[in-house]
Each structure stands twice: as C-alpha cells, then as structure tokens.
Design a protein around this motif. Structure first.
Motif, PDB file in Angstrom:
ATOM      1  N   THR A 292      -6.294   3.087  12.112  1.00 31.76           N
ATOM      2  CA  THR A 292      -6.368   4.651  12.382  1.00 31.76           C
ATOM      3  C   THR A 292      -5.988   5.260  11.071  1.00 31.76           C
ATOM      4  OG1 THR A 292      -5.823   4.224  14.794  1.00 31.76           O
ATOM      5  CG2 THR A 292      -5.468   6.319  13.778  1.00 31.76           C
ATOM      6  N   THR A 293      -4.945   4.901  10.574  1.00 26.86           N
ATOM      7  CA  THR A 293      -4.309   5.714   9.204  1.00 26.86           C
ATOM      8  C   THR A 293      -5.385   5.558   8.143  1.00 26.86           C
ATOM      9  OG1 THR A 293      -2.066   5.266   9.992  1.00 26.86           O
ATOM     10  CG2 THR A 293      -2.419   5.802   7.894  1.00 26.86           C
TER      11      THR A 293
ATOM     12  N   PRO B 202       9.630   5.302   0.414  1.00 22.78           N
ATOM     13  CA  PRO B 202      10.207   5.181   1.645  1.00 22.78           C
ATOM     14  C   PRO B 202      11.271   4.217   1.416  1.00 22.78           C
ATOM     15  CG  PRO B 202       8.193   3.886   1.303  1.00 22.78           C
ATOM     16  CD  PRO B 202       8.115   4.732   0.179  1.00 22.78           C
ATOM     17  N   PRO B 203      12.409   4.330   2.214  1.00 23.39           N
ATOM     18  CA  PRO B 203      13.502   3.511   2.167  1.00 23.39           C
ATOM     19  C   PRO B 203      13.393   2.350   3.082  1.00 23.39           C
ATOM     20  CG  PRO B 203      13.650   5.297   3.802  1.00 23.39           C
ATOM     21  CD  PRO B 203      12.412   5.693   3.249  1.00 23.39           C
ATOM     22  N   ALA B 204      14.142   1.266   2.674  1.00 20.05           N
ATOM     23  CA  ALA B 204      13.861   0.018   3.501  1.00 20.05           C
ATOM     24  C   ALA B 204      14.937   0.148   4.481  1.00 20.05           C
ATOM     25  CB  ALA B 204      14.495  -1.155   2.605  1.00 20.05           C
ATOM     26  N   ALA B 205      14.391  -0.526   5.556  1.00 12.84           N
ATOM     27  CA  ALA B 205      15.065  -0.792   6.928  1.00 12.84           C
ATOM     28  C   ALA B 205      15.807  -1.894   7.095  1.00 12.84           C
ATOM     29  CB  ALA B 205      13.956  -0.582   8.183  1.00 12.84           C
ATOM     30  N   SER B 206      16.950  -1.992   7.810  1.00 11.92           N
ATOM     31  CA  SER B 206      17.751  -3.343   8.026  1.00 11.92           C
ATOM     32  C   SER B 206      16.599  -4.201   8.939  1.00 11.92           C
ATOM     33  CB  SER B 206      19.215  -2.920   8.864  1.00 11.92           C
ATOM     34  OG  SER B 206      18.532  -2.357  10.076  1.00 11.92           O
ATOM     35  N   SER B 207      17.087  -5.614   8.623  1.00  7.54           N
ATOM     36  CA  SER B 207      16.107  -6.344   9.334  1.00  7.54           C
ATOM     37  C   SER B 207      16.958  -7.213  10.327  1.00  7.54           C
ATOM     38  CB  SER B 207      15.680  -7.601   8.185  1.00  7.54           C
ATOM     39  OG  SER B 207      14.891  -7.000   7.178  1.00  7.54           O
TER      40      SER B 207
ATOM     41  N   VAL C 118       0.435  11.093   2.371  1.00 11.21           N
ATOM     42  CA  VAL C 118       2.281  10.992   2.620  1.00 11.21           C
ATOM     43  C   VAL C 118       2.444  10.902   4.314  1.00 11.21           C
ATOM     44  CG1 VAL C 118       4.199  12.397   2.425  1.00 11.21           C
ATOM     45  CG2 VAL C 118       2.629  12.487   0.533  1.00 11.21           C
ATOM     46  N   THR C 119       1.913  11.611   5.065  1.00 12.87           N
ATOM     47  CA  THR C 119       2.136  11.453   6.162  1.00 12.87           C
ATOM     48  C   THR C 119       1.745  10.041   6.665  1.00 12.87           C
ATOM     49  OG1 THR C 119       1.675  13.671   6.681  1.00 12.87           O
ATOM     50  CG2 THR C 119       1.492  12.282   8.604  1.00 12.87           C
ATOM     51  N   GLY C 120       0.551   9.480   6.494  1.00 12.31           N
ATOM     52  CA  GLY C 120       0.262   8.192   6.924  1.00 12.31           C
ATOM     53  C   GLY C 120       1.001   7.158   6.543  1.00 12.31           C
ATOM     54  N   HIS C 121       1.469   7.049   5.416  1.00 12.83           N
ATOM     55  CA  HIS C 121       2.028   6.187   4.901  1.00 12.83           C
ATOM     56  C   HIS C 121       3.504   6.066   5.188  1.00 12.83           C
ATOM     57  CE1 HIS C 121      -0.968   3.466   2.849  1.00 12.83           C
ATOM     58  NE2 HIS C 121      -1.630   4.718   2.434  1.00 12.83           N
ATOM     59  N   THR C 122       4.039   7.026   5.218  1.00 10.95           N
ATOM     60  CA  THR C 122       5.525   7.216   5.624  1.00 10.95           C
ATOM     61  C   THR C 122       5.705   6.668   7.116  1.00 10.95           C
ATOM     62  OG1 THR C 122       5.921   9.350   4.426  1.00 10.95           O
ATOM     63  CG2 THR C 122       7.195   8.749   6.420  1.00 10.95           C
ATOM     64  N   PHE C 123       4.634   7.034   8.047  1.00 15.99           N
ATOM     65  CA  PHE C 123       4.414   6.303   9.446  1.00 15.99           C
ATOM     66  C   PHE C 123       4.373   4.862   9.317  1.00 15.99           C
ATOM     67  CE2 PHE C 123       1.314   4.708  12.509  1.00 15.99           C
ATOM     68  CZ  PHE C 123       2.443   4.960  13.804  1.00 15.99           C
TER      69      PHE C 123
ATOM     70  N   ALA D  69       0.862  -1.236  -0.013  1.00 14.11           N
ATOM     71  CA  ALA D  69      -0.134   0.096   0.027  1.00 14.11           C
ATOM     72  C   ALA D  69       0.909   1.425   0.020  1.00 14.11           C
ATOM     73  CB  ALA D  69      -0.886  -0.122   1.194  1.00 14.11           C
ATOM     74  N   GLY D  70       1.951   1.323   0.789  1.00  7.86           N
ATOM     75  CA  GLY D  70       2.632   2.431   0.987  1.00  7.86           C
ATOM     76  C   GLY D  70       3.393   2.633  -0.332  1.00  7.86           C
TER      77      GLY D  70
END
Length: 251
Positions: free
Chosen positions: A185-186, A243-248, A101-106, A73-74
């Motif tokens: 909520t989002t 959005p960037p990926a995060a380490s796992s 933008v705000t919701g999916h960034t979060f 979705a994001g």
C-alpha cells in the motif's frame, strides 16, 4: 531367378525401431521426476535449508531479505522526503516528500516491531548506494533537484514493488505477510505521487528494467533468535532525522 530382398526383423526393423524411439521418449519424460526428487541443490532443497521455524510460521531467506529491505528503504527515503519538503521547487515535489515521510515513518515502526518479534537484527544506516543517492540529492538544486528526486525515488520504489509482490505471494509467515500488505500500500502510494510530479522518465525506467539483472539478496540475519536492541540509526547528514530504533522483545 532374382532373389527377394530380405526384410529387416527384430528390434532394428521398422516396428521395432518405432517402439524403441517411443520408449526412449517416455524415459526422457520420466527421468526428471525420479532423478531430481531427492537431489540436493534444487529450489525446494534450497528453500528448506534456508527456512527456519518461528511462532508465526516458517521464515525463509527471502522473508528475512524483505524485512531488511524495508528497513533500508526507510533509512534513506525518509530523509529524502524531508529534504524534498524543503528543496522541492513545485508543490507536487513537496507533496511527494510529505508522502515519503509519512509512509516510511509508519513502515519503519512496523518493520522494527516485526523484526523484534522474529528476533532479527536490523541495519541502522543506509547502504553505500543509498548514501550515494542522498549525496546526489544534496548536491542538486532547482529543477535539477526535482528531476533527480523524482527519478531516483521512482526507480527505487519500482524495484521494491516487485520484491513486495513476490514475498506477498510466497511467504508462509503471518508477520511477514502483514508487513508485505502494508509495504504494498505504501510503495504504490509513493509511486503514484512521484509520477504526479511530472518529472519521471518512463522510457529510462523501461530500459533500466529490461537490462537489469536480478538483485542479489540483501545480507540479513540467518535464523531468528535473541538479538540486541537494533540501536539508533546513524544519520547520513545532521540536517535530516532518521526513525528511532525500537527495543527487540524476545521472539
């Protein structure tokens, strides 16, 4: 002398027939209880076969599907929101874009954290249908863009909203439960701001819901375990960032 008719006796008599019918009804009611208790292919059997243990509680196939859907979705709604901030012809459409933008960034930060804790891989680009929706928005201009934006995004959010409710009601995994709370909520916020644009076709939404078949599960990783870094999302267009990926970290 006229002979009297012989009354039927035994099991084929009136009383015997009634007893036989009652016994048959009772057997039919009891049969499903014992016959399916250990039979494979039932809903419980499928749940147990597709559920894996984690430190945060059992993780079902529906849970894993939900995590994948939040990420997907994001990957298209965040760029769509960025685009709406620029192409929307009314303040209501631009405001809806800001909320996306705000919701999916979060939410994307949340889902990457959850996936990392559970050791689940995540997609890094929108699926084919989502890329088609973005292409439709790229080609639209003016009021046509406003209408397409509001209806495409409202329809997508309505379908996700139902999935969120099902996951929140059934999951046994604490991380997935918390993610479902945030998603609920989002998504509800996004539904409201999209409807506030005045372009949402509610008749079309109702017809779509009445004729749609249940969505198939999104291909998602099976048991959790060590996984590589999700990697950098692949942009759909060079104009809008993802959005960037995060380490796992290990689960």
């Amino acid at each position: 002398m006229r002979s009297r008719p012989v009354r039927s006796r035994g099991i084929f008599g009136g009383t015997g027939l009634l007893i036989t019918l009652l016994a048959g009804t009772l057997a039919a009611l009891v049969f499903p209880v014992w016959s399916y208790a250990d039979r494979s292919g039932t809903g419980l059997d499928t749940l147990n076969a597709q559920t894996v243990p984690t430190a945060y509680g059992p993780l079902s196939a529906l849970d894993r599907d939900f995590v994948t859907r939040v990420r997907l979705a994001g990957l298209w709604e965040l760029p769509a929101g960025q685009q709406a901030e620029q192409k929307g012809t009314t303040q209501a459409v631009r405001t809806a874009g800001e909320h996306l933008v705000t919701g999916h960034t979060f939410l994307d930060a949340r889902v990457r954290d959850v996936a990392g804790r559970l050791g689940l891989a995540l997609p890094n680009q929108p699926n084919a249908q989502q890329r088609q929706w973005l292409a439709t928005l790229d080609a639209a201009q003016g009021q046509e863009y406003d209408r397409d934006f509001a209806n495409l995004l409202r329809r997508a959010h309505g379908k996700v909203f139902a999935v969120v409710a099902q996951v929140r009601a059934t999951t046994r995994n604490s991380l997935v439960r918390a993610l479902a709370d945030d998603a609920n909520t989002t998504v509800l916020d996004h539904i409201k701001v999209l409807e506030a644009t005045g372009y949402v076709d509610f008749d079309a939404l109702a017809e779509d819901a009445a004729t749609a078949s249940p969505a198939p599960l999104t291909p998602s990783p099976a048991p959790p375990g060590p996984t590589d870094d999700p990697g950098t999302p692949i942009p759909v267009t060079p104009t809008y960032s993802l959005p960037p990926a995060a380490s796992s970290p290990p689960p």
